[in-house]
Design an enzyme around this catalytic site. Structure first.
Site, PDB file in Angstrom:
ATOM      1  N   HIS A 354       0.799  -1.231   0.000  1.00 51.36           N
ATOM      2  CA  HIS A 354       0.000   0.000   0.000  1.00 51.36           C
ATOM      3  C   HIS A 354       0.829   1.278   0.000  1.00 51.36           C
ATOM      4  CE1 HIS A 354      -4.100  -1.624   0.619  1.00 51.36           C
ATOM      5  NE2 HIS A 354      -3.508  -2.572   1.315  1.00 51.36           N
ATOM      6  N   LYS A 544      -9.063  13.220   4.920  1.00 51.00           N
ATOM      7  CA  LYS A 544      -8.184  12.056   4.867  1.00 51.00           C
ATOM      8  C   LYS A 544      -7.151  12.215   5.977  1.00 51.00           C
ATOM      9  CE  LYS A 544      -7.302  12.979   0.550  1.00 51.00           C
ATOM     10  NZ  LYS A 544      -7.361  11.778  -0.258  1.00 51.00           N
ATOM     11  N   ARG A 545      -6.402  11.164   6.200  1.00 45.36           N
ATOM     12  CA  ARG A 545      -5.331  11.225   7.194  1.00 45.36           C
ATOM     13  C   ARG A 545      -4.439  12.432   6.924  1.00 45.36           C
ATOM     14  NH1 ARG A 545      -0.564   8.251   6.742  1.00 45.36           N
ATOM     15  NH2 ARG A 545      -1.550   7.147   5.021  1.00 45.36           N
ATOM     16  N   LYS A 550       0.024  14.066   1.452  1.00 43.54           N
ATOM     17  CA  LYS A 550      -1.353  14.291   0.989  1.00 43.54           C
ATOM     18  C   LYS A 550      -1.632  15.780   0.769  1.00 43.54           C
ATOM     19  CE  LYS A 550      -3.067  10.052   3.180  1.00 43.54           C
ATOM     20  NZ  LYS A 550      -3.605   9.336   2.012  1.00 43.54           N
ATOM     21  N   THR A 652      -9.146   5.795  -1.919  1.00 45.70           N
ATOM     22  CA  THR A 652     -10.508   5.290  -2.134  1.00 45.70           C
ATOM     23  C   THR A 652     -11.534   6.398  -1.915  1.00 45.70           C
ATOM     24  OG1 THR A 652     -10.574   4.474   0.152  1.00 45.70           O
ATOM     25  CG2 THR A 652     -10.017   2.887  -1.580  1.00 45.70           C
ATOM     26  N   LYS A 656     -15.277   7.394  -3.779  1.00 47.67           N
ATOM     27  CA  LYS A 656     -16.537   7.651  -3.077  1.00 47.67           C
ATOM     28  C   LYS A 656     -17.113   9.005  -3.463  1.00 47.67           C
ATOM     29  CE  LYS A 656     -14.571   5.022   0.735  1.00 47.67           C
ATOM     30  NZ  LYS A 656     -13.783   5.131   1.969  1.00 47.67           N
TER      31      LYS A 656
END
Length: 804
Positions: A354, A544-545, A550, A652, A656
């Site tokens: 991952h 998100k985290r 990110k 993911t 969504k």
């Protein structure tokens, strides 16, 4: 969906009343809200149990092959609505509860989010478990029954505060304790040679006890098992110590066992924290592998046929020690020769990677590993000897051989868990096309050269049951009205919306649903945080985290630049925006916590500035979890997927959001690329450097200072943050964070700023084109059915697990 004819509302009502009285000891007047919730779950659970037993019996009768999914995280979210929806019993339950004046929707809100995961990895595991059951594939999920799990996030004065998540405070009516499924898990000790071979004699041990939760598939086709392990001390109290007055010391074994299952991802900045993490991983992995082998021997017999009846998938490196543990059981307990055991092991395991971040590929100090697992260390050495011989026989260079080794022989000798998982599996898969390709050329380049047939791609997916039908019933209803019900069973059938992309009436209905979802979210956030949001503004979301790759920081800096532009140019017809952030930072991740604080400081300044009014609002939503995502995602207009290209394995959330009618703004990273290929370049907003350009920039001496000083908007935003404009109480608070951009900017925030800013203004123009926006969101919904986890699991089943 047609209701189950065997369970009418009145039958449910009678069952709930009986459960309330006979199993919870309450009558209707004495029952509290949580009693009604427990009674509802137990009443529904009785029906689920029959299907569960039937599913298990059918697997035994057909001698079917099972999938075993090992994951340190299962971010399952609430289960009541999920089970009712998948069984087609929502209306029946709603009617039954109405007889007692109970609202089902309010009752569903009482269910706590199980604190069993952190982010995408854990939510993916939950989606996979639901799809396995929906596709009628026999499966067990294995993990840890954390008592507190991932922390509950509170924001105090803008700072993240970690609190224990007490999700088990009222018990868990979904689970079944299986005391007969108990295994001894050892640590430390020594290896002794006996006439039968090597024998590990652990110095200490705990007992792993199973708790099973049923996982209900779509239309109740199959009910699979999520088996979570808790730890018990073998001797709960040392009576001699207790009677001698050492009341705390007498319970030390209980405390040591409890620590194994108390918290997900204990901070590993200390030696004690590192050891606890490694103990946790071995604890659940050993219990799971022992359980799998025991079941196989009980029902099949010959352990050599394990690969024919069991496919074990390792979800990232956390359970990688399973390779050594299965080898230990096969060689030491079942008498297989090492080579034969290795063949069985490799044919049984698959490994999902991952991450491309080298620091995220787990490795453990060799002295620690050897102290805790002396027998496993011997096995790893022997495996490594064979792997390195293969590499040398293939003529690989010393550098390549060194990179392949399961043991990093550098100054700090470490066990490379990813290399162990790679060597011990017949399949190694990435989770998006770009990610898989980069695996072959970066972190696993040398292993790929040695094993060129192992790496394959399985792009992630999400379950459309939870992430469309359940979280967005309004949109689901509009789609059913437009194209019928086929998409409920096969998300690919959403493509029937494509010919309707220009249908103004359909577009209007979808936007009506979106506005209703935004209004509901606004009301919720007003009650939670006291802030008022305009549901007619664009809801621009990044949830998100919190991690530097990110790039929440890029979003925040562009927000500051936009704020400056709105104030400087009030004559422009600005698009009103609500910037919504959410996510947790690892407890020891300083910069991530600082980014959360920065979001709060920016929000406080902007939200209280009358010169911008409702043109720009910023919100950081505390304690982001699955249930909060189910509120936010259906309300989002813009999906921020802006990681540094080449670093996000898949994502993911991007799937969504698109499924719920949001436009994606993103880099060519992870699954964004495949989303672009499916929805069309005109229906996604792409910006920034590619993965190759990022790598080239780093190799050729990237100079972020030059870029910052050459961009007026970027320089003003960075200087404002660095000088304390948003932190007047501590002007130097963000100076170090901004200095990092000037000096290194590893995640290419400055490099992508101009492109990102231009892309955001492109989004503004698209928003102002109402007809075009409607067409875009319809095409997004229509073309992301491929990203269903049903498709992903079908590929795993066919190409890795060999199950039908």
């Amino acid at each position: 969906m047609p209701a189950n004819p065997d369970l009418k509302s009145e039958q449910f009502e009678a069952r709930i009343t009986t459960v309330l009285r006979q199993r919870l000891g309450k009558n209707e007047k004495a029952a509290k809200d949580h009693d009604w919730f427990a009674a509802t779950v137990l009443a529904l659970r009785d029906d689920i149990i029959d299907r569960w037993i039937e599913s298990t019996s059918r697997t035994h009768e057909t001698e079917g092959k099972r999938v075993y999914y090992l994951s340190l995280e299962f971010l399952i979210g609430r289960l009541l609505r999920d089970a009712l929806s998948n069984l087609g019993l929502t209306d029946e339950m709603r009617g039954a509860l109405r007889e007692h004046g109970i609202d089902l929707a309010e009752l569903e809100e009482l269910e706590p989010d199980a604190a069993l995961g952190n982010g995408g990895l854990g939510r993916l595991a939950a989606c996979f478990m639901e799809s396995l059951a929906s596709l009628d594939i026999p499966a067990y999920g294995y993990g840890i029954r954390y008592v507190n799990g991932m922390f509950r996030q509170r924001i105090d004065d803008g700072w993240q505060v970690e609190l224990p998540e007490t999700w088990l405070a009222h018990g868990n009516p979904w689970e079944f304790e299986r005391r007969e499924s108990a295994y001894r898990i050892g640590f430390g000790g020594e290896v002794v040679m006996t006439p039968g071979g090597a024998r590990w004699q652990p110095a200490e041990a705990v007992e792993a006890i199973a708790f099973d939760t049923p996982v209900v598939g779509w239309r109740g086709r199959r009910v699979n098992t999520l088996r979570l392990w808790t730890a018990n001390a073998l001797d709960p109290i040392k009576l001699d110590a207790f009677n001698a007055g050492d009341h705390v010391g007498a319970l030390v074994d209980v405390l040591r066992a409890d620590a194994l299952v108390r918290v997900l991802y204990p901070a590993d900045s200390s030696a004690a924290g590192q050891e606890l993490r490694l103990r946790q991983e071995y604890f659940f992995t050993s219990a799971s592998i022992q359980d799998i082998v025991r079941r196989h021997v009980q029902y099949v017999g010959d352990v050599r046929s394990l690969p024919d009846k069991a496919a074990i998938q390792l979800n990232d490196t956390h359970p990688a020690i399973a390779v050594a543990e299965l080898m230990r059981l096969l060689v030491d307990d079942h008498g297989l020769e090492f080579a034969e055991a290795w063949d069985v092991t490799c044919r049984t395991f698959g490994y999902t990677n991952h991450t491309l971040l080298p620091e995220a590929l787990e490795s453990w100090p060799l002295p620690l590993f050897e102290r805790l697992f002396p027998r496993h260390m011997q096995i790893v050495y022997k495996i490594n000897s064979g792997v390195l011989k293969q590499a040398r026989d293939k003529g690989m260079s010393d550098g390549e051989v060194s990179a392949i080794s399961l043991i990093d022989e550098g100054g700090n000798r470490r066990i490379r868990m990813a290399n162990l998982a790679f060597a011990g599996s017949h399949s190694v898969n990435g989770v998006a096309a770009l990610h898989t390709q980069l695996m072959k050329t970066t972190v696993f380049a040398d292993l790929h050269k040695l094993y060129p047939d192992k790496i394959n791609n399985k792009t992630n997916g999400v379950t459309p049951r939870r992430w469309l039908q359940q979280c967005n019933p309004g949109l689901t209803g509009v789609i059913r009205e437009a194209i019928g019900d086929a998409f409920l069973d096969d998300a690919m059938q959403l493509s029937a919306l494509n010919p309707l992309a220009g249908d103004a009436q359909l577009g209007h209905k979808i936007l009506q649903v979106k506005r209703a979802n935004k209004a509901a979210l606004s009301d919720h956030l007003h009650g939670l945080m006291g802030i008022r949001l305009d549901p007619d503004a664009m809801f621009d979301v990044q949830i998100k985290r919190i991690h530097e790759y990110k790039r929440q920081l890029l979003n925040l800096i562009e927000t500051v630049a936009l704020y400056d532009q709105i104030r400087s140019h009030p004559e422009i017809d600005w698009v009103p925006r609500v910037k919504i952030f959410g996510g947790k930072a690892a407890s020891s991740y300083h910069n991530a916590k600082l980014i959360i604080k920065l979001a709060g400081d920016i929000a406080r300044r902007i939200n209280n500035d009358p010169t911008v009014g409702d043109l720009l609002k910023v919100v950081f939503v505390p304690n982001y979890n699955v249930s909060m995502a189910e509120r936010i995602i259906p309300a989002a207009d813009l999906s921020e997927q802006i990681s540094t290209a080449g670093l996000e394995a898949s994502g993911t959330g991007n799937m969504k959001f698109a499924l719920n009618g949001a436009l994606t703004i993103g880099t060519l990273d992870g699954a964004n690329i495949e989303i672009m290929e499916h929805v069309g370049r005109d229906n996604i907003v792409i910006f920034g450097l590619t993965a190759d350009e990022v790598a080239a920039g780093r190799a050729n001496g990237y100079n972020p200072r030059c870029i910052i000083e050459g961009s007026r908007e970027l320089r003003q935003a960075v200087e404002a943050i660095a000088s304390g404009v948003f932190s007047p109480d501590d002007p130097a608070r963000y100076r170090g964070l901004m200095d990092g951009l000037y000096d290194s900017d590893w995640f290419m925030v400055a490099a992508d700023f101009e492109s990102y800013s231009q892309a955001q203004r492109q989004v503004d123009r698209r928003w102002q084109d109402g007809v075009g926006w409607q067409s875009t969101i319809i095409r997004n919904i229509a073309n992301v059915g491929w990203f269903s986890s049903d498709r992903t699991i079908t590929e795993y089943a066919r190409e890795i697990w060999a199950v039908s």
